[in-house]
Design a protein around this motif. Structure first.
Motif, PDB file in Angstrom:
ATOM      1  N   THR A   1     -68.961 122.718 -16.715  1.00  0.00           N
ATOM      2  CA  THR A   1     -68.236 121.519 -17.161  1.00  0.00           C
ATOM      3  C   THR A   1     -69.114 120.713 -18.103  1.00  0.00           C
ATOM      4  O   THR A   1     -70.339 120.743 -17.998  1.00  0.00           O
ATOM      5  CB  THR A   1     -67.881 120.616 -15.964  1.00  0.00           C
ATOM      6  OG1 THR A   1     -69.052 120.492 -15.165  1.00  0.00           O
ATOM      7  CG2 THR A   1     -66.756 121.191 -15.135  1.00  0.00           C
TER       8      THR A   1
ATOM      9  N   THR B   1     -65.310 112.986 -20.490  1.00  0.00           N
ATOM     10  CA  THR B   1     -64.031 113.173 -19.801  1.00  0.00           C
ATOM     11  C   THR B   1     -62.912 113.291 -20.828  1.00  0.00           C
ATOM     12  O   THR B   1     -63.115 113.102 -22.018  1.00  0.00           O
ATOM     13  CB  THR B   1     -63.740 111.953 -18.933  1.00  0.00           C
ATOM     14  OG1 THR B   1     -63.742 110.826 -19.800  1.00  0.00           O
ATOM     15  CG2 THR B   1     -64.774 111.771 -17.848  1.00  0.00           C
ATOM     16  N   SER B   2     -61.720 113.579 -20.303  1.00  0.00           N
ATOM     17  CA  SER B   2     -60.569 113.647 -21.201  1.00  0.00           C
ATOM     18  C   SER B   2     -60.365 112.299 -21.895  1.00  0.00           C
ATOM     19  O   SER B   2     -59.847 112.226 -23.001  1.00  0.00           O
ATOM     20  CB  SER B   2     -59.325 114.045 -20.417  1.00  0.00           C
ATOM     21  OG  SER B   2     -59.208 113.219 -19.290  1.00  0.00           O
ATOM     22  N   GLU B   3     -60.791 111.222 -21.233  1.00  0.00           N
ATOM     23  CA  GLU B   3     -60.670 109.897 -21.856  1.00  0.00           C
ATOM     24  C   GLU B   3     -61.536 109.800 -23.119  1.00  0.00           C
ATOM     25  O   GLU B   3     -61.113 109.297 -24.147  1.00  0.00           O
ATOM     26  CB  GLU B   3     -61.152 108.840 -20.875  1.00  0.00           C
ATOM     27  CG  GLU B   3     -60.099 107.817 -20.514  1.00  0.00           C
ATOM     28  CD  GLU B   3     -60.611 106.935 -19.400  1.00  0.00           C
ATOM     29  OE1 GLU B   3     -61.074 105.840 -19.730  1.00  0.00           O
ATOM     30  OE2 GLU B   3     -60.593 107.384 -18.238  1.00  0.00           O
TER      31      GLU B   3
ATOM     32  N   LEU C   1     -62.506 112.288 -24.891  1.00  0.00           N
ATOM     33  CA  LEU C   1     -61.901 113.160 -25.900  1.00  0.00           C
ATOM     34  C   LEU C   1     -60.737 112.469 -26.576  1.00  0.00           C
ATOM     35  O   LEU C   1     -60.588 112.514 -27.796  1.00  0.00           O
ATOM     36  CB  LEU C   1     -61.409 114.451 -25.249  1.00  0.00           C
ATOM     37  CG  LEU C   1     -62.465 115.520 -25.049  1.00  0.00           C
ATOM     38  CD1 LEU C   1     -61.884 116.678 -24.252  1.00  0.00           C
ATOM     39  CD2 LEU C   1     -62.962 116.006 -26.390  1.00  0.00           C
TER      40      LEU C   1
ATOM     41  N   ASP D   1     -61.905 112.525 -30.245  1.00  0.00           N
ATOM     42  CA  ASP D   1     -61.582 113.770 -30.959  1.00  0.00           C
ATOM     43  C   ASP D   1     -60.545 113.482 -32.039  1.00  0.00           C
ATOM     44  O   ASP D   1     -59.347 113.473 -31.784  1.00  0.00           O
ATOM     45  CB  ASP D   1     -61.061 114.836 -29.991  1.00  0.00           C
ATOM     46  CG  ASP D   1     -60.714 116.122 -30.729  1.00  0.00           C
ATOM     47  OD1 ASP D   1     -61.303 116.356 -31.811  1.00  0.00           O
ATOM     48  OD2 ASP D   1     -59.847 116.873 -30.256  1.00  0.00           O
TER      49      ASP D   1
ATOM     50  N   GLN E   1     -60.826 120.254 -24.987  1.00  0.00           N
ATOM     51  CA  GLN E   1     -61.590 120.261 -23.729  1.00  0.00           C
ATOM     52  C   GLN E   1     -62.419 121.543 -23.618  1.00  0.00           C
ATOM     53  O   GLN E   1     -63.605 121.501 -23.269  1.00  0.00           O
ATOM     54  CB  GLN E   1     -60.601 120.146 -22.546  1.00  0.00           C
ATOM     55  CG  GLN E   1     -61.238 120.136 -21.184  1.00  0.00           C
ATOM     56  CD  GLN E   1     -61.936 118.808 -20.868  1.00  0.00           C
ATOM     57  OE1 GLN E   1     -61.447 117.744 -21.266  1.00  0.00           O
ATOM     58  NE2 GLN E   1     -63.058 118.858 -20.191  1.00  0.00           N
ATOM     59  N   VAL E   2     -61.794 122.674 -23.947  1.00  0.00           N
ATOM     60  CA  VAL E   2     -62.518 123.952 -23.884  1.00  0.00           C
ATOM     61  C   VAL E   2     -63.628 123.973 -24.933  1.00  0.00           C
ATOM     62  O   VAL E   2     -64.754 124.417 -24.673  1.00  0.00           O
ATOM     63  CB  VAL E   2     -61.545 125.148 -24.079  1.00  0.00           C
ATOM     64  CG1 VAL E   2     -62.311 126.463 -24.127  1.00  0.00           C
ATOM     65  CG2 VAL E   2     -60.517 125.174 -22.965  1.00  0.00           C
TER      66      VAL E   2
ATOM     67  N   LEU F   1     -65.333 121.555 -26.059  1.00  0.00           N
ATOM     68  CA  LEU F   1     -66.455 120.755 -25.573  1.00  0.00           C
ATOM     69  C   LEU F   1     -67.224 121.502 -24.487  1.00  0.00           C
ATOM     70  O   LEU F   1     -68.459 121.444 -24.422  1.00  0.00           O
ATOM     71  CB  LEU F   1     -65.917 119.428 -25.038  1.00  0.00           C
ATOM     72  CG  LEU F   1     -66.824 118.238 -25.221  1.00  0.00           C
ATOM     73  CD1 LEU F   1     -67.191 118.017 -26.677  1.00  0.00           C
ATOM     74  CD2 LEU F   1     -66.169 116.986 -24.670  1.00  0.00           C
ATOM     75  N   GLU F   2     -66.486 122.237 -23.667  1.00  0.00           N
ATOM     76  CA  GLU F   2     -67.147 123.041 -22.628  1.00  0.00           C
ATOM     77  C   GLU F   2     -68.013 124.123 -23.259  1.00  0.00           C
ATOM     78  O   GLU F   2     -69.109 124.419 -22.784  1.00  0.00           O
ATOM     79  CB  GLU F   2     -66.111 123.695 -21.711  1.00  0.00           C
ATOM     80  CG  GLU F   2     -65.527 122.748 -20.690  1.00  0.00           C
ATOM     81  CD  GLU F   2     -64.538 123.448 -19.765  1.00  0.00           C
ATOM     82  OE1 GLU F   2     -64.806 124.584 -19.357  1.00  0.00           O
ATOM     83  OE2 GLU F   2     -63.496 122.843 -19.465  1.00  0.00           O
TER      84      GLU F   2
END
Ligand SMILES: C[S@@+](CC[C@H](N)C(=O)[O-])C[C@H]1O[C@@H](n2cnc3c(N)ncnc32)[C@H](O)[C@@H]1O
Ligand code: SF4
Length: 465
Positions: free
Chosen positions: A2, A8-10, A12, A16, A267-268, A270-271
């Motif tokens: 992770t 977090t998604s926040e 992003l 982003d 998200q991916v 960033l992972e």
């Protein structure tokens, strides 16, 4: 795997968005046709007066045999050897013309051949290109002499020739070893052929081998990319570039063939980057800027420690000269605070040289304000740090007044500082480890052109994540 807790998604959702990669400031989208060959000649005359100062030289060799679907570079796809031979004649003429305007300034501390694929050319042709350059210019003993190669088309003979000519660094494209990704992007390249070429480069005496990877390519997964990272680690390159895939189908029509549904989401992505940072960090690499890594004994890693890393169109460097000249189609020079870019189309490039003129298409002459902002952005991108006191002394400004709006934007509620991306102190700005992933967004705060550029109907920049 992770990403760090704060990514977090926040974060992003907030960060982003489209934004420049800041290989220059102002960025190339600001370049305009008001900057001409006359501008270039005037700046070269100024540059020539600094006869003791070494130069950086970039040579663009644009040809490739086949196009990789993700490619965002200025390339010409051809299998016609006549076309590529003709190009060399024009390149010679451009080098002659350049030398006639730099009669006193002939020392070079950084030479970089990029593309396209410079090793499209056979060994004798590579030698010919170098000899024309060496007729006028000489390399400093510690010069950084680098070339981008595609392992799929590079022979041992070419590497031996390059080494004999004085090249000491090679940079190889890999992107990803996963076969489904390779098929989707039309670039099939085995681990074995890559590793063999790295071994050969080392045996020849190249002191630095770089490997390029890209995250965010079609069908990339965390599991598959992890395997690629492990394979790359067995090669143990001195340096690594891990680029975010710049998906710009509005600028590069061939990217329209990549279905958007095949691309990993933010998200991916960033992972994938967080995983590369972790894996390479654990293997002993130091992170350089946002997306590069180097072994601790590499001079880039040492430059980061000393906060003296610099970045130009050729990438991160410790050998930065104040003036950089470029030859070849689409090449960008940076001379005495003006960017100049050559024509991107071969026919335009040839036509200008046929008239005995520099093939300048467009460029940008920096204002004093641009120069200050460029310094701030470069320091943040390279060193993740800005020495405010030194900046005030260097430019004769009171930082908190000059950048009052920017400091307010960095430190208000919901700001990069509040989100833990940057520390703002009276004496310095410090990008945090999480902030590195969003350093483009931090730099955007200091970009005075961005407001006018964003929000239009056509996108201009790729996304920041
Ligand atoms: C000129 S190419 C490298 C040399 C050689 N042509 C090759 O492909 O091996 C430079 C690098 O740019 C990167 N690159 C190209 N297109 C990109 C894109 N759209 N987004 C991110 N990186 C990209 C790739 O990592 C590639 O290796
Ligand atoms: S990635 Fe390299 S080989 Fe592929 S098209 Fe671009 S420049 Fe050519």
């Amino acid at each position: 795997m992770t990403p760090p807790a704060l990514a977090t998604s926040e974060l992003l959702a907030r960060y982003d968005r489209p934004g420049p990669r800041y290989t220059s400031y102002p960025t190339a989208v600001e370049f305009h046709a008001g900057v001409t060959d006359a501008t270039y000649m005037e700046r070269l005359a100024r540059a020539d007066a600094h006869r003791e100062e070494p130069l950086s030289v970039y040579v663009h060799l644009p040809f490739c045999q086949e196009r990789c679907a993700y490619c965002g570079c200025n390339v010409v796809i051809t299998k016609h050897r006549d076309t590529t031979e003709e190009y060399l004649g024009y390149l010679d003429r451009e080098v002659d013309l350049l030398a006639s305007h730099l009669t006193a300034r002939r020392t070079v501390s950084q030479l970089h051949w990029g593309g396209g694929t410079p090793t499209y050319y056979a060994a004798p042709q590579l030698e010919r290109i170098f000899e024309r350059f060496a007729r006028y210019f000489h390399l400093t003993p510690s010069a950084e002499v680098a070339i981008e190669i595609d392992p799929r088309v590079t022979s041992k003979e070419q590497l031996s020739t390059l080494r004999r000519l004085g090249f000491n660094r090679v940079s190889m494209g890999v992107q990803d070893f996963a076969s489904d990704v390779q098929l989707a992007v039309n670039r099939v390249q085995s681990y074995e052929e890559t590793a063999a070429l790295v071994d050969h480069s080392r045996a020849e005496g190249f002191t630095s081998v770089n490997i390029d990877l890209i995250y965010g390519l079609p069908y990339q997964t965390v599991k598959g990319f992890r395997r690629t990272l492990d394979q790359v680690l067995t090669i143990r390159p001195d340096r690594l570039a891990v680029y975010s895939f710049a998906f710009v189908p509005w600028m590069k029509a061939h990217m329209k063939h990549i279905p958007e549904t095949s691309l990993p989401g933010a998200q991916v992505k960033l992972e994938l980057l967080a995983m590369a940072q972790q894996v390479f960090g654990e293997a002993g690499y130091r992170q350089i800027g946002m997306d590069h890594f180097a072994l601790p004994e590499d001079e880039l890693a040492r430059a980061v420690e000393g906060r003296v890393l610099y970045r130009n169109f050729m990438g991160y460097t410790v050998q930065s000269a104040r003036d950089m000249v470029a030859v070849g189609v689409s090449g960008i020079g940076d001379v005495q605070s003006a960017f100049v870019q050559n024509f991107k189309k071969l026919s335009d490039y040839y036509a200008a040289l046929d008239q005995g003129r520099f093939p300048i298409d467009r460029g940008y002459a920096l204002s004093d304000d641009d120069v200050i902002r460029r310094h701030v952005i470069t320091e943040l991108m390279c060193n993740g740090y800005l020495d405010i006191v030194a900046t005030e002394t260097r430019f004769g400004i009171a930082f908190d007044r000059y950048f009052a709006d920017e400091l307010a934007a960095l430190t208000g509620p919901d700001s990069p500082a509040a989100d833990g991306l940057i520390g703002v102190r009276p004496a310095a700005l410090d990008v945090t480890p999480v902030g590195r992933m969003f350093v483009r967004n931090i730099c955007m705060t200091f970009d005075s052109y961005l407001r006018a550029r964003t929000g239009g109907p056509t996108p201009v920049f790729s996304r920041t994540v």
